[in-house]
Design a protein around this motif. Structure first.
Motif, PDB file in Angstrom:
ATOM      1  N   CYS A 178      11.717 -44.252  27.043  1.00  0.00           N
ATOM      2  CA  CYS A 178      12.564 -43.632  26.021  1.00  0.00           C
ATOM      3  C   CYS A 178      12.253 -42.143  25.866  1.00  0.00           C
ATOM      4  O   CYS A 178      13.146 -41.342  25.587  1.00  0.00           O
ATOM      5  CB  CYS A 178      12.479 -44.367  24.698  1.00  0.00           C
ATOM      6  SG  CYS A 178      10.890 -44.271  23.884  1.00  0.00           S
ATOM      7  N   GLN A 215      15.006 -39.233  25.993  1.00  0.00           N
ATOM      8  CA  GLN A 215      15.102 -38.236  24.923  1.00  0.00           C
ATOM      9  C   GLN A 215      15.003 -36.830  25.509  1.00  0.00           C
ATOM     10  O   GLN A 215      15.721 -35.931  25.075  1.00  0.00           O
ATOM     11  CB  GLN A 215      14.009 -38.466  23.878  1.00  0.00           C
ATOM     12  CG  GLN A 215      14.116 -37.515  22.706  1.00  0.00           C
ATOM     13  CD  GLN A 215      13.201 -37.901  21.569  1.00  0.00           C
ATOM     14  OE1 GLN A 215      13.099 -39.063  21.220  1.00  0.00           O
ATOM     15  NE2 GLN A 215      12.537 -36.920  20.990  1.00  0.00           N
ATOM     16  N   ASP A 249      21.872 -46.527  23.234  1.00  0.00           N
ATOM     17  CA  ASP A 249      20.465 -46.638  23.629  1.00  0.00           C
ATOM     18  C   ASP A 249      19.700 -47.459  22.599  1.00  0.00           C
ATOM     19  O   ASP A 249      19.980 -47.382  21.397  1.00  0.00           O
ATOM     20  CB  ASP A 249      19.842 -45.241  23.754  1.00  0.00           C
ATOM     21  CG  ASP A 249      18.516 -45.255  24.488  1.00  0.00           C
ATOM     22  OD1 ASP A 249      18.529 -45.007  25.705  1.00  0.00           O
ATOM     23  OD2 ASP A 249      17.477 -45.508  23.850  1.00  0.00           O
ATOM     24  N   LYS A 250      18.722 -48.219  23.080  1.00  0.00           N
ATOM     25  CA  LYS A 250      17.962 -49.084  22.163  1.00  0.00           C
ATOM     26  C   LYS A 250      17.019 -48.304  21.250  1.00  0.00           C
ATOM     27  O   LYS A 250      16.533 -48.829  20.260  1.00  0.00           O
ATOM     28  CB  LYS A 250      17.190 -50.135  22.960  1.00  0.00           C
ATOM     29  CG  LYS A 250      16.163 -49.558  23.904  1.00  0.00           C
ATOM     30  CD  LYS A 250      15.510 -50.641  24.758  1.00  0.00           C
ATOM     31  CE  LYS A 250      14.562 -50.004  25.739  1.00  0.00           C
ATOM     32  NZ  LYS A 250      14.672 -50.452  27.079  1.00  0.00           N
ATOM     33  N   THR A 251      16.773 -47.023  21.571  1.00  0.00           N
ATOM     34  CA  THR A 251      15.838 -46.213  20.789  1.00  0.00           C
ATOM     35  C   THR A 251      16.601 -45.331  19.787  1.00  0.00           C
ATOM     36  O   THR A 251      17.391 -44.486  20.196  1.00  0.00           O
ATOM     37  CB  THR A 251      14.982 -45.335  21.730  1.00  0.00           C
ATOM     38  OG1 THR A 251      14.383 -46.185  22.713  1.00  0.00           O
ATOM     39  CG2 THR A 251      13.914 -44.585  20.965  1.00  0.00           C
ATOM     40  N   ASN A 302      15.778 -42.713  18.013  1.00  0.00           N
ATOM     41  CA  ASN A 302      15.633 -41.262  18.184  1.00  0.00           C
ATOM     42  C   ASN A 302      16.519 -40.719  19.290  1.00  0.00           C
ATOM     43  O   ASN A 302      17.061 -39.619  19.180  1.00  0.00           O
ATOM     44  CB  ASN A 302      14.170 -40.898  18.484  1.00  0.00           C
ATOM     45  CG  ASN A 302      13.435 -40.465  17.251  1.00  0.00           C
ATOM     46  OD1 ASN A 302      13.983 -40.472  16.146  1.00  0.00           O
ATOM     47  ND2 ASN A 302      12.190 -40.078  17.419  1.00  0.00           N
TER      48      ASN A 302
END
Length: 162
Positions: free
Chosen positions: A89, A93, A125-127, A129
Motif C-alpha cells: 500500500c 500511495q 483500493d483496500k487502503t 489512505n
C-alpha cells in the motif's frame, strides 16, 4: 546524529537532482540520473521520497518535451509497474503522490494520458489512505480537465465510508 545527517543528505541530493539534470543531455539524464531518482522514491524517509517525487515529475516533464519520447514512455511504464501495480500500500500511495506532484506542476495532460487508468482503479483500493490521496488527485484534476470517468470516481469516493 549521523542518521539524521544521512537522511538530510539524501533529501538534499534528491532535491538537487532535477537542477543537476539540466546540465546534461536527455540521454545522459535518462541513463544516469533517472535511475537514481527512481531509487530515491523507495527511500524509507518520507522527506527523501517527497523530494524525489518532485524531481521525478520534473524529469517526466522534460522527457515528454523531447524527440526521445521513448524515455518518457519507459519512465511512465517504470512508475506504473513499480508503484501502481504493487501489493504494498505504501508503494500505491507513492504512485498517487507522484501523480499529485505532477498535478501541482500543472502537468494535467501527463496524468490524464499516462497515469489516469491506474489512478481510477485505486478508487476502490483496500487502503483508506490511498483512496484519500486518490480523491485529492481527482479533485485537482477535475478542476482542470473535463473527464466523465473522473467525475464518476469522485462521486464514488464521496460515498466512501472511510
Amino acid at each position: 546524529s549521523s542518521g539524521i545527517n544521512a537522511e538530510y543528505g539524501r533529501q538534499t541530493f534528491a532535491s538537487q537532482l532535477s537542477d543537476l539534470s539540466e546540465l546534461y543531455s536527455t540521454e545522459e539524464v535518462y541513463e544516469h540520473i533517472q535511475p537514481i531518482v527512481l531509487n530515491l522514491t523507495l527511500d524509507q524517509v518520507s522527506q527523501v521520497r517527497q523530494a524525489s517525487f518532485a524531481a521525478l515529475s520534473k524529469l517526466l516533464h522534460r522527457f515528454r518535451g523531447t524527440p526521445e519520447f521513448d524515455f518518457y514512455t519507459k519512465t511512465c511504464d517504470n512508475i506504473r509497474s513499480m508503484f501502481a501495480q504493487s501489493s504494498k500500500c505504501s508503494y500505491r500511495q507513492s504512485y498517487v503522490l507522484i501523480c499529485l506532484e505532477l498535478l501541482q506542476m500543472e502537468c494535467y495532460d501527463i496524468v490524464e494520458q499516462a497515469f489516469l487508468d491506474d489512478l481510477l482503479a485505486m478508487v476502490t483500493d483496500k487502503t483508506p489512505n490511498v483512496r484519500l490521496w486518490v480523491g485529492q488527485c481527482l479533485l485537482l484534476l477535475s478542476k482542470n480537465i473535463k473527464n466523465d470517468r473522473v467525475e464518476k470516481s469522485l462521486s464514488l469516493l464521496q460515498d466512501d465510508v472511510d
